[in-house]
Design an enzyme around this catalytic site. Structure first.
Site, mmCIF file in Angstrom:
data_model
loop_
_atom_site.group_PDB
_atom_site.id
_atom_site.type_symbol
_atom_site.label_atom_id
_atom_site.label_comp_id
_atom_site.label_asym_id
_atom_site.label_seq_id
_atom_site.Cartn_x
_atom_site.Cartn_y
_atom_site.Cartn_z
ATOM 1 N N ASP A 26 64.228 24.658 103.655
ATOM 2 C CA ASP A 26 64.838 23.344 103.431
ATOM 3 C C ASP A 26 64.399 22.417 104.563
ATOM 4 O OD1 ASP A 26 66.347 21.276 102.489
ATOM 5 O OD2 ASP A 26 68.294 22.177 102.926
ATOM 6 N N ASP A 120 61.766 18.732 98.865
ATOM 7 C CA ASP A 120 61.924 19.211 100.235
ATOM 8 C C ASP A 120 62.534 20.602 100.360
ATOM 9 O OD1 ASP A 120 64.363 18.291 99.283
ATOM 10 O OD2 ASP A 120 65.084 17.710 101.260
ATOM 11 N N GLU A 121 62.690 21.325 99.271
ATOM 12 C CA GLU A 121 63.223 22.685 99.409
ATOM 13 C C GLU A 121 62.707 23.588 98.299
ATOM 14 O OE1 GLU A 121 67.406 23.498 98.679
ATOM 15 O OE2 GLU A 121 67.651 21.494 97.835
#
Length: 372
Positions: A26, A120-121
Site C-alpha cells: 500500500d 496504489d495498492e
C-alpha cells in the site's frame, strides 16, 4: 518480537502446512506524495488532492494534513475548517497512473500473481515466486526498497498467510513500514482487533455489530455461523472465518473490471434539463475514452443523480448488444436523464457508469470510478 524477526516463522509454517505467502503493498498517501515529490514547495506542508470549491471533496491527504484530521472523501470545506493552512492541488491521474505502472513492473519481477485493488495498492502471492526467494518478508523489503529507489516514494507492506491478514498488517506500521502476522499470531491478533478495523466491515456494518454487542474479533468469534448468516446474510460466513484468522480467497491476477464510471459534483444546484445535459456530456466523453482505449464494451448504462438534500437515485438500461460508439452511450444516457425530469429540487451530483461487459479481455480493477 519485531516484524523482521518473525519472518522465518511465517515461511516455515507456510512450507509445513501449505499455507500461502501473501504480501499486501500500500503506497503511503499516494496521490499527495506524488504531488509533494513533483513540487518541492509542497514538501512538509499539509496538502489535499482535490478541489477547494465549496462542494469539492478531498481525494487524498498528505500525512501533514492528516495530523489535523483531514481524510480522503471529506468535504473540502470541512477539511479547510480543520486545517486552515491546507493547500489544495488538482488531481493529475495521468501522473498517478504512470507511477502505478512503474510500481506494478516492480511487482512483476517477483510474481505474476498480482491483484490490483487500486492505483496504489495490490495483493501479491509469492508462495512460488519468480526469483525463488524462500522468505516473503525479504521480498516485501526488496519491493519497498526498489519502489523508493525508482520512484522516490514510500510504500508500506503487510506479510501474512492470507489476504485478510496481509491487508491489516500493511496498515500497522504506516507510513513506510512493514509488519508480519504469522500463522501462530493470526487468531490472537484478530481476537484483539476492533471490528471497525476489519477489511470488509464498513461503518454501517460495524454499527450494526456494535448494537449486537460485537466490538472485537473475539466478540465476532463467539458468534455461531447460523447467527452471523441470519444477521448479515451472505457476508456471514466471511465474518465467521476471518474472526478465526482464516481467509481462503486466492490472489486473482485475472480480476476483471465490473464497471467504468465518472461523476461530478456541481458548485451550484442544477434544475433545468439542458444544464444537466450539458454537464452530462463530459462525463460520457470520459467514460467512453477510457473504454475505447481499452476495447471495453458494455451493455448496461446507469445514471446516478444526487439531489441537494443528498437523496440519491439511479436509473439503468440494458440494451441487446454492446455499446459500440460514444453517441450510443450518449443516447442511452439521455433517455435515462429524461426519466428523472422534471425535478422539484436541485441536482448537486451527476454520474454515468457503463457495465455488463460480458466476454472481454482481463482488465485489472484499478479504479472503479473515474472522478472528475
Amino acid at each position: 518480537m519485531g516484524a523482521c524477526g518473525v519472518s522465518a516463522a511465517v515461511e516455515n509454517a507456510g512450507q509445513s502446512t501449505g499455507r500461502r505467502k501473501i504480501i499486501h503493498i500500500d503506497m503511503d498517501a499516494f496521490y499527495a506524495s506524488v504531488e509533494q515529490r513533483d513540487n518541492p514547495e509542497l514538501r512538509g506542508k499539509p496538502v489535499a488532492v482535490g478541489s477547494a470549491r465549496e462542494r469539492g471533496v478531498v481525494a487524498a491527504a498528505s500525512y501533514e494534513a492528516r495530523k489535523f484530521g483531514v481524510r480522503s472523501a471529506m468535504p473540502s470545506i470541512t477539511a479547510k475548517r480543520k486545517c486552515p493552512e491546507l493547500i489544495f492541488v488538482p488531481p493529475r491521474f495521468d501522473a498517478y497512473r504512470a507511477v502505478s505502472q512503474e510500481i506494478h513492473a516492480i511487482f512483476a519481477e517477483h510474481t505474476p500473481l498480482i491483484e490490483p485493488l487500486s492505483l496504489d495498492e495490490a495483493y501479491l502471492d509469492v508462495t512460488d515466486n519468480l526469483q525463488g526467494i524462500p522468505v516473503a518478508t525479504t521480498i516485501a523489503e526488496m519491493i519497498r526498497a526498489k519502489i523508493r529507489a525508482e520512484t522516490d516514494l514510500t510504500a508500506s507492506a503487510g506479510v501474512s498467510y492470507n489476504k485478510f491478514l496481509a491487508k491489516i498488517a500493511s496498515g500497522q506500521n504506516k507510513p513506510d513500514g512493514l509488519f508480519v502476522i504469522t500463522p501462530k499470531m493470526g487468531p490472537g491478533f484478530v481476537e484483539a482487533l476492533p471490528v471497525r478495523k476489519f477489511h470488509g466491515v464498513g461503518p454501517a456494518t460495524a454499527d450494526k455489530m456494535g448494537r449486537l454487542g460485537i466490538e472485537t474479533g473475539g466478540d465476532l468469534r463467539a458468534q455461531s455461523l447460523a447467527f452471523l448468516q441470519e444477521k448479515f446474510g451472505k457476508s456471514g460466513p466471511y465474518y465467521y472465518w476471518i474472526a478465526r484468522g482464516i481467509d481462503e480467497r486466492p490472489v486473482r491476477a485475472d480480476r476483471e473490471r465490473k464497471s467504468v464510471g465518472a461523476e461530478d459534483t456541481f458548485a451550484t444546484d442544477l434544475f433545468d434539463v439542458e444544464s444537466v445535459r450539458g454537464e452530462l456530456r463530459p462525463l460520457i466523453e470520459k467514460v467512453w475514452r477510457y473504454c475505447d482505449e481499452r476495447s471495453i464494451r458494455g451493455r448496461t448504462v446507469t445514471l446516478k443523480v444526487k439531489f441537494a438534500d443528498f437523496q440519491q437515485i439511479t436509473r439503468s438500461r440494458t440494451i441487446a448488444g454492446p455499446i459500440e460508439a460514444e453517441e450510443d452511450l450518449a443516447t442511452v444516457s439521455g433517455v435515462l436523464l429524461d426519466q428523472v425530469f422534471p425535478v422539484t429540487k436541485g441536482i448537486r451530483l451527476l454520474g454515468v457508469t457503463i457495465s455488463n461487459f460480458g466476454e472481454m479481455r482481463s482488465e485489472p480493477d484499478r479504479q472503479m470510478s473515474l472522478t472528475i
